[in-house]
Motif scaffolding. Sequence first.
Motif, mmCIF file in Angstrom:
data_model
loop_
_atom_site.group_PDB
_atom_site.id
_atom_site.type_symbol
_atom_site.label_atom_id
_atom_site.label_comp_id
_atom_site.label_asym_id
_atom_site.label_seq_id
_atom_site.Cartn_x
_atom_site.Cartn_y
_atom_site.Cartn_z
ATOM 1 N N MET A 196 0.850 -1.185 0.000
ATOM 2 C CA MET A 196 0.000 0.000 0.000
ATOM 3 C C MET A 196 0.884 1.231 0.000
ATOM 4 N N LEU A 197 0.592 2.176 -0.882
ATOM 5 C CA LEU A 197 1.321 3.436 -0.942
ATOM 6 C C LEU A 197 0.368 4.563 -0.574
ATOM 7 N N GLY A 198 0.833 5.466 0.282
ATOM 8 C CA GLY A 198 -0.013 6.564 0.704
ATOM 9 C C GLY A 198 0.775 7.820 0.993
ATOM 10 N N SER A 199 0.051 8.822 1.449
ATOM 11 C CA SER A 199 0.638 10.116 1.763
ATOM 12 C C SER A 199 -0.202 10.773 2.846
ATOM 13 N N TRP A 200 0.215 11.973 3.233
ATOM 14 C CA TRP A 200 -0.529 12.786 4.190
ATOM 15 C C TRP A 200 -1.144 13.956 3.457
ATOM 16 N N ILE A 201 -2.367 14.316 3.849
ATOM 17 C CA ILE A 201 -3.068 15.438 3.246
ATOM 18 C C ILE A 201 -3.376 16.466 4.336
ATOM 19 N N ASP A 202 -3.198 17.734 3.979
ATOM 20 C CA ASP A 202 -3.597 18.829 4.859
ATOM 21 C C ASP A 202 -5.116 18.926 4.757
ATOM 22 N N LEU A 203 -5.801 18.810 5.886
ATOM 23 C CA LEU A 203 -7.257 18.745 5.861
ATOM 24 C C LEU A 203 -7.931 20.073 5.539
ATOM 25 N N LYS A 204 -7.204 21.189 5.581
ATOM 26 C CA LYS A 204 -7.774 22.488 5.185
ATOM 27 C C LYS A 204 -7.536 22.760 3.710
ATOM 28 N N THR A 205 -6.288 22.619 3.264
ATOM 29 C CA THR A 205 -5.961 22.944 1.867
ATOM 30 C C THR A 205 -6.313 21.809 0.912
ATOM 31 N N ARG A 206 -6.477 20.580 1.462
ATOM 32 C CA ARG A 206 -6.758 19.380 0.667
ATOM 33 C C ARG A 206 -5.614 19.071 -0.294
ATOM 34 N N LYS A 207 -4.401 19.413 0.113
ATOM 35 C CA LYS A 207 -3.191 19.157 -0.680
ATOM 36 C C LYS A 207 -2.271 18.244 0.118
ATOM 37 N N LEU A 208 -1.412 17.520 -0.595
ATOM 38 C CA LEU A 208 -0.424 16.684 0.075
ATOM 39 C C LEU A 208 0.486 17.556 0.923
ATOM 40 N N THR A 209 0.942 16.992 2.028
ATOM 41 C CA THR A 209 1.792 17.754 2.931
ATOM 42 C C THR A 209 2.854 16.853 3.556
ATOM 43 N N VAL A 210 3.921 17.480 4.000
ATOM 44 C CA VAL A 210 4.972 16.740 4.709
ATOM 45 C C VAL A 210 4.469 16.402 6.103
ATOM 46 N N LEU A 211 5.098 15.443 6.718
ATOM 47 C CA LEU A 211 4.756 15.052 8.082
ATOM 48 C C LEU A 211 5.344 16.084 9.043
ATOM 49 N N PRO A 212 4.545 16.620 9.974
ATOM 50 C CA PRO A 212 5.089 17.576 10.944
ATOM 51 C C PRO A 212 6.284 16.972 11.692
ATOM 52 N N LYS A 213 7.254 17.809 12.019
ATOM 53 C CA LYS A 213 8.516 17.337 12.612
ATOM 54 C C LYS A 213 8.342 16.415 13.822
ATOM 55 N N PRO A 214 7.437 16.718 14.775
ATOM 56 C CA PRO A 214 7.294 15.787 15.910
ATOM 57 C C PRO A 214 6.845 14.382 15.472
#
Length: 158
Positions: free
Chosen positions: A107-125
């Motif tokens: 399975m391949l996936g990513s993270w999405i910013d729930l406001k902009t609805r765009k892919l986003t990097v994982l927050p540093k923590p």
Amino acid sequence: MYKKEFEIRWSDIDANGHLANSAYTNFMSHARMGFFIEYGFSMKTLTDFNIGPVVFYEHTYYYKESFIGKPITVTVEVSGLSEDGMFFKFEHNLYGHNGKHLASSDMLGSWIDLKTRKLTVLPKPLLKQSEAFPKTENFKFLTKEDTRVSRKTPKDLS
């Protein structure tokens, strides 16, 4: 390796009387969310960071049948992660009550910013926490190019 056990229910079988392919997908998804929770990626945490996981694809390979009332075990390991955490790849394996290998899936996936609805990097923590993820023997660091290996692109109806 993360493991989660399930019992096959009436609603999990298909017309052939064995575990339906959609149930495999549901079990793997449930196991992934359990995995995320165990490694500190709870729904509250994801909401606090305003992100959610999205699936690009799941490729499942079926080996043996499984039937109602029998427990199955789903394992989860990370087989790829981009340096910034934006992209992730999971390997799932499903085993019957007797330890027989029923299926495997990538399975391949990513993270999405729930406001902009765009892919986003994982927050540093969370990126730091992801270092503890159990990884497969063939783990690799992913690039954006790894998300396009199938060469499939959208083609709208005209």
